[in-house]
Design a protein around this motif. Structure first.
Motif, PDB file in Angstrom:
ATOM      1  N   ASP A  65      10.164  -0.766  -0.565  1.00  0.00           N
ATOM      2  CA  ASP A  65       9.334  -1.972  -0.502  1.00  0.00           C
ATOM      3  C   ASP A  65       8.044  -1.839  -1.308  1.00  0.00           C
ATOM      4  O   ASP A  65       7.247  -2.767  -1.358  1.00  0.00           O
ATOM      5  CB  ASP A  65       8.984  -2.291   0.958  1.00  0.00           C
ATOM      6  N   GLY A  66       7.815  -0.650  -1.904  1.00  0.00           N
ATOM      7  CA  GLY A  66       6.617  -0.441  -2.700  1.00  0.00           C
ATOM      8  C   GLY A  66       5.449   0.117  -1.916  1.00  0.00           C
ATOM      9  O   GLY A  66       4.331   0.167  -2.402  1.00  0.00           O
ATOM     10  N   LEU A  67       5.694   0.560  -0.671  1.00  0.00           N
ATOM     11  CA  LEU A  67       4.636   1.100   0.179  1.00  0.00           C
ATOM     12  C   LEU A  67       4.403   2.564  -0.201  1.00  0.00           C
ATOM     13  O   LEU A  67       5.314   3.379  -0.120  1.00  0.00           O
ATOM     14  CB  LEU A  67       5.034   0.986   1.652  1.00  0.00           C
ATOM     15  N   PRO A  68       3.166   2.929  -0.612  1.00  0.00           N
ATOM     16  CA  PRO A  68       2.892   4.321  -0.979  1.00  0.00           C
ATOM     17  C   PRO A  68       2.652   5.196   0.254  1.00  0.00           C
ATOM     18  O   PRO A  68       2.189   4.720   1.290  1.00  0.00           O
ATOM     19  CB  PRO A  68       1.627   4.217  -1.830  1.00  0.00           C
ATOM     20  N   GLY A  69       2.965   6.473   0.111  1.00  0.00           N
ATOM     21  CA  GLY A  69       2.716   7.438   1.174  1.00  0.00           C
ATOM     22  C   GLY A  69       2.195   8.729   0.585  1.00  0.00           C
ATOM     23  O   GLY A  69       2.705   9.207  -0.433  1.00  0.00           O
ATOM     24  N   TYR A  70       1.144   9.287   1.216  1.00  0.00           N
ATOM     25  CA  TYR A  70       0.543  10.531   0.715  1.00  0.00           C
ATOM     26  C   TYR A  70       0.009  11.330   1.886  1.00  0.00           C
ATOM     27  O   TYR A  70      -0.782  10.813   2.682  1.00  0.00           O
ATOM     28  CB  TYR A  70      -0.567  10.208  -0.281  1.00  0.00           C
ATOM     29  N   GLN A  71       0.445  12.561   2.035  1.00  0.00           N
ATOM     30  CA  GLN A  71       0.015  13.496   3.080  1.00  0.00           C
ATOM     31  C   GLN A  71       0.050  12.875   4.473  1.00  0.00           C
ATOM     32  O   GLN A  71      -0.924  12.941   5.232  1.00  0.00           O
ATOM     33  CB  GLN A  71      -1.371  14.047   2.771  1.00  0.00           C
ATOM     34  N   GLY A  72       1.146  12.243   4.814  1.00  0.00           N
ATOM     35  CA  GLY A  72       1.328  11.688   6.154  1.00  0.00           C
ATOM     36  C   GLY A  72       0.760  10.300   6.357  1.00  0.00           C
ATOM     37  O   GLY A  72       1.016   9.674   7.365  1.00  0.00           O
ATOM     38  N   LEU A  73      -0.022   9.789   5.407  1.00  0.00           N
ATOM     39  CA  LEU A  73      -0.579   8.440   5.518  1.00  0.00           C
ATOM     40  C   LEU A  73       0.257   7.486   4.672  1.00  0.00           C
ATOM     41  O   LEU A  73       0.891   7.885   3.706  1.00  0.00           O
ATOM     42  CB  LEU A  73      -2.030   8.410   5.043  1.00  0.00           C
ATOM     43  N   GLY A  75       0.378   3.283   2.907  1.00  0.00           N
ATOM     44  CA  GLY A  75      -0.373   2.085   2.543  1.00  0.00           C
ATOM     45  C   GLY A  75      -1.701   2.392   1.877  1.00  0.00           C
ATOM     46  O   GLY A  75      -1.865   3.368   1.159  1.00  0.00           O
ATOM     47  N   VAL A  76      -2.699   1.545   2.150  1.00  0.00           N
ATOM     48  CA  VAL A  76      -4.022   1.659   1.531  1.00  0.00           C
ATOM     49  C   VAL A  76      -4.712   2.974   1.889  1.00  0.00           C
ATOM     50  O   VAL A  76      -5.308   3.615   1.010  1.00  0.00           O
ATOM     51  CB  VAL A  76      -4.897   0.439   1.923  1.00  0.00           C
ATOM     52  N   PRO A  77      -4.651   3.447   3.150  1.00  0.00           N
ATOM     53  CA  PRO A  77      -5.293   4.731   3.453  1.00  0.00           C
ATOM     54  C   PRO A  77      -4.723   5.889   2.624  1.00  0.00           C
ATOM     55  O   PRO A  77      -5.455   6.788   2.221  1.00  0.00           O
ATOM     56  CB  PRO A  77      -5.012   4.950   4.949  1.00  0.00           C
ATOM     57  N   ALA A  78      -3.421   5.854   2.343  1.00  0.00           N
ATOM     58  CA  ALA A  78      -2.809   6.904   1.529  1.00  0.00           C
ATOM     59  C   ALA A  78      -3.368   6.882   0.111  1.00  0.00           C
ATOM     60  O   ALA A  78      -3.681   7.930  -0.465  1.00  0.00           O
ATOM     61  CB  ALA A  78      -1.293   6.727   1.500  1.00  0.00           C
ATOM     62  N   MET A  79      -3.514   5.690  -0.449  1.00  0.00           N
ATOM     63  CA  MET A  79      -4.051   5.573  -1.806  1.00  0.00           C
ATOM     64  C   MET A  79      -5.516   6.001  -1.855  1.00  0.00           C
ATOM     65  O   MET A  79      -5.950   6.652  -2.797  1.00  0.00           O
ATOM     66  CB  MET A  79      -3.893   4.142  -2.330  1.00  0.00           C
ATOM     67  N   GLU A  80      -6.283   5.636  -0.838  1.00  0.00           N
ATOM     68  CA  GLU A  80      -7.699   6.024  -0.791  1.00  0.00           C
ATOM     69  C   GLU A  80      -7.838   7.540  -0.704  1.00  0.00           C
ATOM     70  O   GLU A  80      -8.667   8.130  -1.399  1.00  0.00           O
ATOM     71  CB  GLU A  80      -8.393   5.347   0.396  1.00  0.00           C
ATOM     72  N   LEU A  81      -7.014   8.176   0.133  1.00  0.00           N
ATOM     73  CA  LEU A  81      -7.057   9.636   0.254  1.00  0.00           C
ATOM     74  C   LEU A  81      -6.643  10.297  -1.057  1.00  0.00           C
ATOM     75  O   LEU A  81      -7.262  11.275  -1.492  1.00  0.00           O
ATOM     76  CB  LEU A  81      -6.143  10.099   1.387  1.00  0.00           C
ATOM     77  N   LEU A  82      -5.654   9.760  -1.692  1.00  0.00           N
ATOM     78  CA  LEU A  82      -5.190  10.299  -2.971  1.00  0.00           C
ATOM     79  C   LEU A  82      -6.291  10.234  -4.027  1.00  0.00           C
ATOM     80  O   LEU A  82      -6.547  11.204  -4.740  1.00  0.00           O
ATOM     81  CB  LEU A  82      -3.960   9.520  -3.452  1.00  0.00           C
ATOM     82  N   PRO A  91      -1.687  16.329 -13.282  1.00  0.00           N
ATOM     83  CA  PRO A  91      -0.570  15.381 -13.169  1.00  0.00           C
ATOM     84  C   PRO A  91      -0.272  15.049 -11.707  1.00  0.00           C
ATOM     85  O   PRO A  91      -0.427  15.891 -10.824  1.00  0.00           O
ATOM     86  CB  PRO A  91       0.597  16.108 -13.821  1.00  0.00           C
ATOM     87  N   LEU A  92       0.122  13.811 -11.481  1.00  0.00           N
ATOM     88  CA  LEU A  92       0.492  13.348 -10.152  1.00  0.00           C
ATOM     89  C   LEU A  92       1.996  13.105 -10.146  1.00  0.00           C
ATOM     90  O   LEU A  92       2.521  12.404 -11.003  1.00  0.00           O
ATOM     91  CB  LEU A  92      -0.255  12.052  -9.811  1.00  0.00           C
ATOM     92  N   GLN A  93       2.678  13.690  -9.188  1.00  0.00           N
ATOM     93  CA  GLN A  93       4.123  13.527  -9.078  1.00  0.00           C
ATOM     94  C   GLN A  93       4.415  12.288  -8.233  1.00  0.00           C
ATOM     95  O   GLN A  93       3.890  12.159  -7.128  1.00  0.00           O
ATOM     96  CB  GLN A  93       4.708  14.778  -8.412  1.00  0.00           C
ATOM     97  N   VAL A  94       5.216  11.372  -8.766  1.00  0.00           N
ATOM     98  CA  VAL A  94       5.565  10.148  -8.050  1.00  0.00           C
ATOM     99  C   VAL A  94       7.055  10.176  -7.755  1.00  0.00           C
ATOM    100  O   VAL A  94       7.877  10.292  -8.661  1.00  0.00           O
ATOM    101  CB  VAL A  94       5.208   8.887  -8.878  1.00  0.00           C
ATOM    102  N   ARG A  95       7.400  10.079  -6.484  1.00  0.00           N
ATOM    103  CA  ARG A  95       8.801  10.034  -6.060  1.00  0.00           C
ATOM    104  C   ARG A  95       9.059   8.653  -5.464  1.00  0.00           C
ATOM    105  O   ARG A  95       8.633   8.355  -4.358  1.00  0.00           O
ATOM    106  CB  ARG A  95       9.093  11.110  -5.024  1.00  0.00           C
ATOM    107  N   GLY A  96       9.730   7.826  -6.259  1.00  0.00           N
ATOM    108  CA  GLY A  96      10.027   6.466  -5.830  1.00  0.00           C
ATOM    109  C   GLY A  96      11.468   6.325  -5.388  1.00  0.00           C
ATOM    110  O   GLY A  96      12.351   7.035  -5.877  1.00  0.00           O
ATOM    111  N   ASP A  97      11.691   5.425  -4.451  1.00  0.00           N
ATOM    112  CA  ASP A  97      13.040   5.141  -3.982  1.00  0.00           C
ATOM    113  C   ASP A  97      13.871   4.556  -5.120  1.00  0.00           C
ATOM    114  O   ASP A  97      13.342   3.853  -5.978  1.00  0.00           O
ATOM    115  CB  ASP A  97      12.956   4.142  -2.812  1.00  0.00           C
ATOM    116  N   ALA A  98      15.161   4.838  -5.125  1.00  0.00           N
ATOM    117  CA  ALA A  98      16.046   4.347  -6.189  1.00  0.00           C
ATOM    118  C   ALA A  98      16.141   2.829  -6.198  1.00  0.00           C
ATOM    119  O   ALA A  98      16.422   2.231  -7.235  1.00  0.00           O
ATOM    120  CB  ALA A  98      17.438   4.952  -6.028  1.00  0.00           C
TER     121      ALA A  98
END
Length: 126
Positions: A65-73, A75-82, A91-98
Motif C-alpha cells: 500500500d506504500g506504507l514505509p517501515g523503519y526500525q519497528g515504526l 508511516g510518518v514516524p518511521a520516515m521521521e526517524l529515518l 546508501p539507503l536500502q529500500v525493500r518494496g513489496d512486489a
C-alpha cells in the motif's frame, strides 16, 4: 607427324546466379527488417551485481500500500526517524513489496530526495 590435341580448358562456373541470390536475400531482409529510430542520446544502463552483499546497513521497508517501515515504526514516524538517524550520504536500502505501485514508489523516492538522501539501493529478488 604427331599432332596433339589442345587441352580443353574446363569452363569456369558462372557466379552470376549466386550474386542474384545474394541480392534477393539482401532485398528481402531490407524489406522485412524493422528499422528502429536512433536513440536521442547515449544511456549507460545500470548493472545488477550478483553475489555482492548490499552496501547499506539501513533498510526501509515498503508494503504493497506504500506504507514505509523503519526500525519497528511505520508511516510518518518511521520516515521521521529515518531522516533523523541516517547519514544522507550513506546508501539507503529500500525493500518494496512486489505488488507496490510504481507511482507510490516514485512518490516515496521523491520524498527521500527532498529529505537529502543521495543514494538509494532498490532491492530485488533473483
Amino acid at each position: 607427324m604427331n599432332i596433339r590435341r589442345p587441352r580443353q580448358r574446363q569452363a569456369r562456373e558462372s557466379i552470376v546466379p549466386m550474386i542474384n541470390v545474394v541480392f534477393l536475400l539482401l532485398i528481402f531482409f531490407m524489406i522485412s527488417a524493422r528499422i528502429t529510430p536512433p536513440e536521442p542520446f547515449e544511456v549507460t544502463l545500470p548493472t545488477a551485481r550478483e553475489a555482492e552483499p548490499p552496501v547499506s546497513e539501513a533498510t526501509l521497508y515498503i508494503n504493497r500500500d506504500g506504507l514505509p517501515g523503519y526500525q519497528g515504526l511505520t508511516g510518518v514516524p518511521a520516515m521521521e526517524l529515518l531522516v533523523e538517524l541516517r547519514d544522507k550520504r550513506d546508501p539507503l536500502q529500500v525493500r518494496g513489496d512486489a505488488h507496490l505501485e510504481a507511482a507510490k514508489l516514485a512518490a516515496l523516492l521523491k520524498e527521500l530526495a527532498r529529505a537529502g538522501f543521495v543514494r538509494v539501493e532498490l532491492m530485488v529478488s533473483e
